[in-house]
Design a protein around this motif. Sequence first.
Motif, PDB file in Angstrom:
ATOM      1  N   VAL A  10     -21.189 -21.722  24.189  1.00 59.07           N
ATOM      2  CA  VAL A  10     -22.261 -21.543  24.663  1.00 59.07           C
ATOM      3  C   VAL A  10     -23.545 -21.391  24.105  1.00 59.07           C
ATOM      4  N   ILE A  11     -24.813 -21.999  24.095  1.00 60.10           N
ATOM      5  CA  ILE A  11     -26.199 -22.044  23.474  1.00 60.10           C
ATOM      6  C   ILE A  11     -26.844 -22.078  24.309  1.00 60.10           C
ATOM      7  N   GLU A  12     -27.607 -21.050  24.107  1.00 59.82           N
ATOM      8  CA  GLU A  12     -28.773 -20.904  24.719  1.00 59.82           C
ATOM      9  C   GLU A  12     -30.270 -20.480  24.524  1.00 59.82           C
ATOM     10  N   ARG A  13     -31.301 -21.000  24.881  1.00 60.30           N
ATOM     11  CA  ARG A  13     -32.249 -20.252  24.824  1.00 60.30           C
ATOM     12  C   ARG A  13     -33.523 -19.528  25.215  1.00 60.30           C
ATOM     13  N   GLN A  14     -33.322 -18.425  24.791  1.00 58.82           N
ATOM     14  CA  GLN A  14     -33.554 -17.255  25.556  1.00 58.82           C
ATOM     15  C   GLN A  14     -35.441 -17.190  25.354  1.00 58.82           C
ATOM     16  N   ASN A  15     -36.599 -17.890  25.938  1.00 58.43           N
ATOM     17  CA  ASN A  15     -37.527 -17.219  25.276  1.00 58.43           C
ATOM     18  C   ASN A  15     -37.798 -17.241  23.716  1.00 58.43           C
ATOM     19  N   GLU A  16     -37.910 -16.340  23.194  1.00 52.52           N
ATOM     20  CA  GLU A  16     -37.694 -16.748  21.522  1.00 52.52           C
ATOM     21  C   GLU A  16     -36.393 -16.527  20.950  1.00 52.52           C
ATOM     22  N   ASP A  17     -35.874 -16.010  21.567  1.00 53.23           N
ATOM     23  CA  ASP A  17     -34.701 -15.870  21.023  1.00 53.23           C
ATOM     24  C   ASP A  17     -33.856 -17.088  21.455  1.00 53.23           C
ATOM     25  N   ILE A  18     -32.445 -17.413  20.555  1.00 51.56           N
ATOM     26  CA  ILE A  18     -31.105 -18.080  20.849  1.00 51.56           C
ATOM     27  C   ILE A  18     -30.003 -17.047  21.523  1.00 51.56           C
ATOM     28  N   VAL A  19     -29.218 -17.286  22.003  1.00 52.02           N
ATOM     29  CA  VAL A  19     -27.228 -16.885  22.334  1.00 52.02           C
ATOM     30  C   VAL A  19     -26.754 -17.823  22.044  1.00 52.02           C
ATOM     31  N   ILE A  20     -25.878 -16.981  21.194  1.00 50.87           N
ATOM     32  CA  ILE A  20     -24.883 -17.713  21.056  1.00 50.87           C
ATOM     33  C   ILE A  20     -23.246 -17.174  22.385  1.00 50.87           C
ATOM     34  N   ARG A  21     -22.531 -17.934  22.698  1.00 49.41           N
ATOM     35  CA  ARG A  21     -21.472 -17.092  23.376  1.00 49.41           C
ATOM     36  C   ARG A  21     -20.366 -17.313  23.026  1.00 49.41           C
ATOM     37  N   LEU A  22     -19.399 -16.985  22.736  1.00 47.05           N
ATOM     38  CA  LEU A  22     -17.894 -17.405  21.835  1.00 47.05           C
ATOM     39  C   LEU A  22     -16.779 -16.692  22.439  1.00 47.05           C
TER      40      LEU A  22
END
Length: 76
Positions: A10-22
């Motif tokens: 899962v790749i998400e953009r949260q404000n100024e961050d990119i969050v990758i969940r594996l």
Amino acid sequence: MSITDDSIMVIERQNEDIVIRLNASLIDMEEVQKLTNYFRLIESNARNKGTEEEASELAREVHSAWWATNRSRFIK
């Protein structure tokens, strides 16, 4: 914005961050570390405001310092 593929990543953009969940059970941690190092390099390069001339000068300084420390190992 979110990108999913069979709940593996899962790749998400949260404000100024990119969050990758594996899924940790499917991923080799050594490969994750390599990818993390690559992202750190990209992030560092994005912040770099130096010029080519400054980079060349820094390389000369590092080379000189390294040679001063290691010269005796090569010249006897």
